[in-house]
Design an enzyme around this catalytic site. Structure first.
Site, PDB file in Angstrom:
ATOM      1  N   LYS A 114      27.111  43.008  46.124  1.00 22.24           N
ATOM      2  CA  LYS A 114      26.826  43.836  44.947  1.00 22.24           C
ATOM      3  C   LYS A 114      25.375  44.267  44.847  1.00 22.24           C
ATOM      4  O   LYS A 114      25.055  45.159  44.071  1.00 22.24           O
ATOM      5  CB  LYS A 114      27.245  43.098  43.660  1.00 22.24           C
ATOM      6  CG  LYS A 114      28.761  43.008  43.512  1.00 22.24           C
ATOM      7  CD  LYS A 114      29.216  42.790  42.089  1.00 22.24           C
ATOM      8  CE  LYS A 114      30.732  42.913  42.025  1.00 22.24           C
ATOM      9  NZ  LYS A 114      31.271  42.687  40.692  1.00 22.24           N
ATOM     10  N   LYS A 197      40.301  48.364  50.001  1.00 20.91           N
ATOM     11  CA  LYS A 197      41.155  47.944  48.879  1.00 20.91           C
ATOM     12  C   LYS A 197      40.974  48.879  47.686  1.00 20.91           C
ATOM     13  O   LYS A 197      39.906  49.450  47.489  1.00 20.91           O
ATOM     14  CB  LYS A 197      40.866  46.486  48.490  1.00 20.91           C
ATOM     15  CG  LYS A 197      39.596  46.254  47.705  1.00 20.91           C
ATOM     16  CD  LYS A 197      39.658  44.918  46.938  1.00 20.91           C
ATOM     17  CE  LYS A 197      38.604  44.910  45.833  1.00 20.91           C
ATOM     18  NZ  LYS A 197      38.765  43.930  44.806  1.00 20.91           N
ATOM     19  N   LYS A 200      38.039  49.437  41.249  1.00 21.64           N
ATOM     20  CA  LYS A 200      37.489  50.215  40.127  1.00 21.64           C
ATOM     21  C   LYS A 200      36.237  50.964  40.541  1.00 21.64           C
ATOM     22  O   LYS A 200      35.923  52.002  39.993  1.00 21.64           O
ATOM     23  CB  LYS A 200      37.137  49.285  38.959  1.00 21.64           C
ATOM     24  CG  LYS A 200      38.336  48.860  38.142  1.00 21.64           C
ATOM     25  CD  LYS A 200      37.916  47.866  37.056  1.00 21.64           C
ATOM     26  CE  LYS A 200      38.686  46.586  37.146  1.00 21.64           C
ATOM     27  NZ  LYS A 200      37.891  45.376  37.063  1.00 21.64           N
TER      28      LYS A 200
HETATM   29  P1  ATP Z   1      35.515  45.937  41.041  1.00 23.78           P
HETATM   30  O1  ATP Z   1      35.930  46.925  42.056  1.00 23.78           O
HETATM   31  O2  ATP Z   1      34.843  46.544  39.839  1.00 23.78           O
HETATM   32  O3  ATP Z   1      34.817  44.731  41.593  1.00 23.78           O
HETATM   33  P2  ATP Z   1      38.258  45.202  41.016  1.00 23.78           P
HETATM   34  O4  ATP Z   1      39.015  46.440  40.765  1.00 23.78           O
HETATM   35  O5  ATP Z   1      38.152  44.711  42.420  1.00 23.78           O
HETATM   36  O6  ATP Z   1      36.831  45.366  40.395  1.00 23.78           O
HETATM   37  P3  ATP Z   1      38.377  42.658  39.604  1.00 23.78           P
HETATM   38  O7  ATP Z   1      38.161  42.732  38.148  1.00 23.78           O
HETATM   39  O8  ATP Z   1      37.256  42.174  40.458  1.00 23.78           O
HETATM   40  O9  ATP Z   1      38.893  44.088  40.108  1.00 23.78           O
HETATM   41  O10 ATP Z   1      39.637  41.784  39.935  1.00 23.78           O
HETATM   42  C1  ATP Z   1      40.602  41.384  39.020  1.00 23.78           C
HETATM   43  C2  ATP Z   1      41.776  40.793  39.787  1.00 23.78           C
HETATM   44  O11 ATP Z   1      42.518  41.818  40.456  1.00 23.78           O
HETATM   45  C3  ATP Z   1      41.369  39.770  40.842  1.00 23.78           C
HETATM   46  O12 ATP Z   1      42.253  38.661  40.816  1.00 23.78           O
HETATM   47  C4  ATP Z   1      41.497  40.551  42.121  1.00 23.78           C
HETATM   48  O13 ATP Z   1      41.742  39.725  43.228  1.00 23.78           O
HETATM   49  C5  ATP Z   1      42.680  41.481  41.831  1.00 23.78           C
HETATM   50  N1  ATP Z   1      42.587  42.730  42.621  1.00 23.78           N
HETATM   51  C6  ATP Z   1      41.603  43.651  42.527  1.00 23.78           C
HETATM   52  N2  ATP Z   1      41.824  44.688  43.380  1.00 23.78           N
HETATM   53  C7  ATP Z   1      42.974  44.413  44.052  1.00 23.78           C
HETATM   54  C8  ATP Z   1      43.736  45.100  45.071  1.00 23.78           C
HETATM   55  N3  ATP Z   1      43.347  46.255  45.552  1.00 23.78           N
HETATM   56  N4  ATP Z   1      44.875  44.524  45.504  1.00 23.78           N
HETATM   57  C9  ATP Z   1      45.268  43.337  45.010  1.00 23.78           C
HETATM   58  N5  ATP Z   1      44.609  42.628  44.054  1.00 23.78           N
HETATM   59  C10 ATP Z   1      43.464  43.157  43.566  1.00 23.78           C
END
Ligand code: ATP
Ligand code: LTN
Length: 335
Positions: A114, A197, A200
Site C-alpha cells: 500500500k 483480483k 475496490k
Molecule cells: P481494497 O481493494 O480497497 O483493498 P478489497 O476490495 O480487496 O479492498 P477488502 O475490504 O480488503 O476488499 O476485503 C474484504 C473481504 O473481501 C476480504 O475477506 C477479502 O479477502 C474479500 N475479497 C476481496 N476481494 C476479493 C476477490 N476479488 N475475490 C474474493 N474475495 C475477495
C-alpha cells in the site's frame, strides 16, 4: 452445546461492495452464522489509516451495514457492529503494539504494497500498525475461526503469534484463532484485467460488478468483459482467464458445476454465455440492492440495529480487555 465464536470484518472504504467481497466473503459469512456465534464488524478505525472524507466515511459505514444485512447477515443470529462503537479495539491494540517488534511489524506485505506508490515517508503510522489493530479486533472475541481471503493470511499469522506471546508471558488469556481461508473458486477476478483480483481500488470501474449497480450497468459490464479469440466456452485459468472468470462467477451464482456449464454452452459463442450470465446476475443482485436501498431509507433503524450489535460486542470485548489489564499489571479503578 455452545457454539464456537467467529469474527470477521471489512472496511467501509467504498459506497458499494463488489462481487469479490460478496462471493468471496459475505456469502460464506451468511452460511457460517448458524454454526458459529458470529461477530461481523465494519472496521471504520482501519478505514482512516488512509485519508477519508468524513461525510463519505459516515455514509459508507451505513451503506456497508445495509449490504451485509441485505446479503443475508441476520442481526438476530449475529452481532453486526461498527468497530468505533467498541472502545476495547483501540485499547487492546495499544497493549498489543507494546509486545510487537518493529521488525515484525515491518515485515507485513500489505503495508509494503500500500505504500509502494507514494513511498513510506508519507504513509501514516496508523497504516503501519494496521495489522496490530486487526489482531485486537480478532482476539477480543476469542474466536476459533476467522473467515478471510488469501491476502489476509499473513495478518492472521501475526495475530496468532501475538496471542501465543501474550499467553506465554502473562498466562492463558486468548484463544489461538484459525484462519478460515476461502476456497480457490471464490477468488473473483477483474472483468477488464482477468489476471488481477476484483478490487475496490481497480483503475477501471468497468472491471467491477458492484452490489449497488443498477441492472443495465451490470449487463453492460458483463457484455464488455474481456475474453479471447478462441470462441469456445471452456475453463482454463492459464490461457483463458476472462472466460474462466465468467464461468467461475456463473457457477457460484447458479450452483451449477463448471463442467455442466461448459456442456450447456458447447458450440455457442461468448455472446450466449454473457447474455445468460448477465440475466442470472441481475436476478441475483437486484433483490439485494433493493433491500439495501430500502434499509438505507431508515437510517435510524439501521443505527438501532448497529447499537444492539455493539452492545453484544462490548459485553464480550470488555471481559477480554479486563482480563488483559489484570494480567499485564494495571491497577483496577476503585468504584
Ligand atoms: P481494497 O481493494 O480497497 O483493498 P478489497 O476490495 O480487496 O479492498 P477488502 O475490504 O480488503 O476488499 O476485503 C474484504 C473481504 O473481501 C476480504 O475477506 C477479502 O479477502 C474479500 N475479497 C476481496 N476481494 C476479493 C476477490 N476479488 N475475490 C474474493 N474475495 C475477495
Ligand atoms: N484487513 C481486513 C479487514 C479486517 C479484518 C479484521 C478481517 C480488519 N479487521 C478482523 C478479519 C478480522 C481485510 O479484509 N482487508
Amino acid at each position: 452445546m455452545t457454539k464456537p465464536n467467529l469474527l470477521s470484518g471489512m472496511q467501509p472504504s467504498a459506497g458499494s461492495l463488489h462481487l469479490g467481497n460478496y462471493l468471496g466473503a459475505l456469502v460464506n459469512w451468511a452460511a457460517m452464522q448458524d454454526s458459529y456465534n458470529a461477530f461481523y464488524c465494519i472496521v471504520d478505525l482501519h478505514a482512516i489509516t488512509v485519508p477519508q472524507d468524513p461525510s463519505e466515511l459516515r455514509a459508507n459505514t451505513r451503506r456497508t451495514a445495509a449490504q451485509y444485512l441485505a446479503a443475508g447477515i441476520d442481526s438476530d443470529k449475529s452481532a453486526l457492529f461498527v468497530q468505533s462503537h467498541v472502545p476495547a479495539h483501540a485499547q487492546l491494540a495499544w497493549v498489543l503494539q507494546c509486545i510487537t517488534g518493529m521488525g515484525e511489524a515491518g515485515r507485513m506485505t500489505q503495508f509494503k504494497d500500500k505504500t509502494q506508490k507514494n513511498g513510506q515517508e508519507s504513509a501514516s503510522v496508523g497504516l503501519f500498525t494496521y495489522p496490530i489493530l486487526q489482531a485486537a479486533d480478532i482476539l477480543l472475541y476469542q474466536p476459533k475461526a476467522v473467515p478471510v481471503g488469501e491476502d489476509q493470511r499473513q495478518h492472521l499469522e501475526l495475530t496468532r503469534d501475538l496471542a501465543m506471546r501474550f499467553n506465554s508471558r502473562f498466562g492463558d488469556t486468548f484463544v489461538i484463532p484459525e484462519a478460515h481461508i476461502l476456497k480457490e473458486t471464490a477468488k473473483i477476478y477483474d472483468l477488464q484485467v482477468p489476471e488481477a483480483k476484483m478490487s475496490k481500488s481497480a483503475a477501471d470501474p468497468k472491471g467491477l460488478i458492484n452490489l449497488m449497480d443498477e441492472n443495465n450497468v451490470i449487463t453492460k459490464k458483463i457484455k464488455s468483459a474481456v475474453t479471447d479469440t478462441e470462441g469456445s466456452v471452456r475453463f482454463d485459468r492459464e490461457s483463458k482467464p476472462g472466460v474462466s472468470n465468467l464461468l467461475g462467477i456463473f457457477s457460484l451464482i447458479s450452483g451449477e458445476t463448471i463442467p455442466a456449464l461448459e456442456a450447456r454452452f458447447e458450440g455457442q459463442g461468448y455472446g450466449a454465455l454473457k447474455g445468460e450470465l448477465a440475466d442470472a446476475l441481475v436476478a441475483h443482485i437486484e433483490p439485494i440492492r433493493n433491500r439495501a436501498n430500502e434499509l438505507l431509507t431508515d437510517p435510524a433503524e439501521l443505527d438501532r440495529l448497529l447499537a444492539e450489535g455493539a452492545d453484544r460486542a462490548n459485553e464480550l470485548a470488555e471481559q477480554t480487555l479486563a482480563k488483559v489489564y489484570e494480567r499485564i499489571g494495571f491497577v483496577r479503578a476503585a468504584r
